[in-house]
Write an enzyme that holds these catalytic residues in place. Sequence first.
Site, short mmCIF file in Angstrom:
data_model
loop_
_atom_site.label_atom_id
_atom_site.label_comp_id
_atom_site.label_asym_id
_atom_site.label_seq_id
_atom_site.Cartn_x
_atom_site.Cartn_y
_atom_site.Cartn_z
CE LYS B 79 -2.78 5.75 29.65
NZ LYS B 79 -3.03 4.30 29.41
CB SER B 155 -1.24 3.70 26.20
OG SER B 155 -2.23 3.30 27.14
CB SER B 179 -2.06 0.47 28.46
OG SER B 179 -2.13 0.45 27.06
#
Lengths: 71, 470
Positions: B79, B155, B179
């Site tokens: 990420k 996310s 997330s």
Amino acid sequence: MTEQNVIDYVRAAAAMLDLPLDEAAVQRVATHLARTAAMARLIDRAGGLVPADEPAEVFRPAPFPAAGADE
Amino acid sequence: MTTADLPLAQLAAAIAAGEISAREALEACIARIEASDGEVNAFTGKSYARARDEAGAVDAMRARGETLPVLAGVPYAVKNLFDIEGEVTLAGSIVNRSDSPAKADAVLVRRLKAAGAVLVGSLNMDEYAYGFTTENTHYGATRNPHDVTRMSGGSSGGSGAAVAARQVPLALGSDTNGSIRVPASLCGVWGLKPTFGRLSRRGSYPFVHSIDHLGPLADSVEGLALSYDAMQGPDPLDPGCHALRVQPVAGRLKRGVRGLRIGLLGGWFDDNATPPAREAAAGVAKALGATGVAIWPDAEIGRAAAFVITASEGGSLHLAELRRRAAEFEPLSMDRFIAGALQPADWYLKAQRFRRIYRDRVNALFEHWDVLIAPATPVSAPLIGEEWLDINGTRHPSRPAMGLLTQPVSCAGCPVVSAPLWPQGTGGMPIGVQLIAAPWREDMALRAAHVLQEAGVATLTPALSRRDRE
């Protein structure tokens, strides 16, 4: 607390924090803040907090186990 | 069979045995990314030159006859809130583009490198991790590989989609309110949110210091376990890292669930789940031999506390930039950040005080249970742009509602594995099921996950699910 109360609060708090907001942003932020206010009321209604209840420290969900405790 | 068909552990074994070189595995991975990412949009940065160096180093070790580390040659991506040396850490924003490049890799990236893994790039996310959908206005939405009209979740949406699209067998994400678990659920991959304080967060861009966790998403339970073990270790320089030693889990996966006290969560977790999510959780409960229904204490208030803490800490973290550059923020989250920054201190302090009590109540529940089961999301992946969800007749704003079932758990800091299920009634889309254990007992959640994987109950693709084979 009325919708207008929230809008007034957003304007005043934003000014206090030196955060420029146009009128459209004030309305949008107020919508979000009202949602969070409902969450805060839930915590208030839960009760159970006494003066001795401190905020969580750097949060530890539980003490780290002693060696061998996970066997 | 191609390298894309090999689960992480088998790929690592094939590289260790010399059946495939690390460089060959990498080039196949790069080819898959290049072939699919135009549609999926999982990647925001590609570090192929570095990856070729790292893969070459693995092959050189093998040529010298050295013993390879456990993840040698396994490609992975992170990420884009993880620091990568020499690159700007975007955290999904354009505001951060003016930051200096990172001087060093994040701690977890360093640990994976030490374990031989090969970093191929960075992945899309909701800006500053404030969202559950990865509909990033700056970098485009990450699309669900199983249906590109649908959300990937967030996310860590790029992380979920990259594993689901078989671009990489392993990706790192972060989880404050769900997330890792939400994209794992919507994309149909395995995800692990470890105990709060288990893995070092140093070198990652924060969202909510009080609740941020880091962890892996992978193509298999072994992939979760091997990468998690490689990333464990104390970090005295991270005040939020409470682990004092490594507690390896990979060697325990095959112990099964005999003797474990397993329950299905009712109440909040049933009330806020649609029928397919309930079916998925019930299927897991049956497969694991769950013996009863448990009620998570104060789930709704725990979620509220997480909501309030998140808004306040997130808003405060970005206040300076909100004053100067609000127009450059993600429109989907900017107003929420501002609202958070304006919250009365009373709300935040009461939420933190409640959290202390909440922890004790949740830990008391685990005196009676070892693993608890609940859906990870109320629904399968909504269409990109969907504003509202219907959950059992109640209309919810879609973006916050995706965290209804994950937030109460992460607020308590418990470890959770999200297992990919493929229930009826979703149009062929997956829904994840949370396997929740007491703090520091990742091993129990992973043992249960391994049972589900071996039984074919939880799988990466619907075609391999037991239902389809029967």
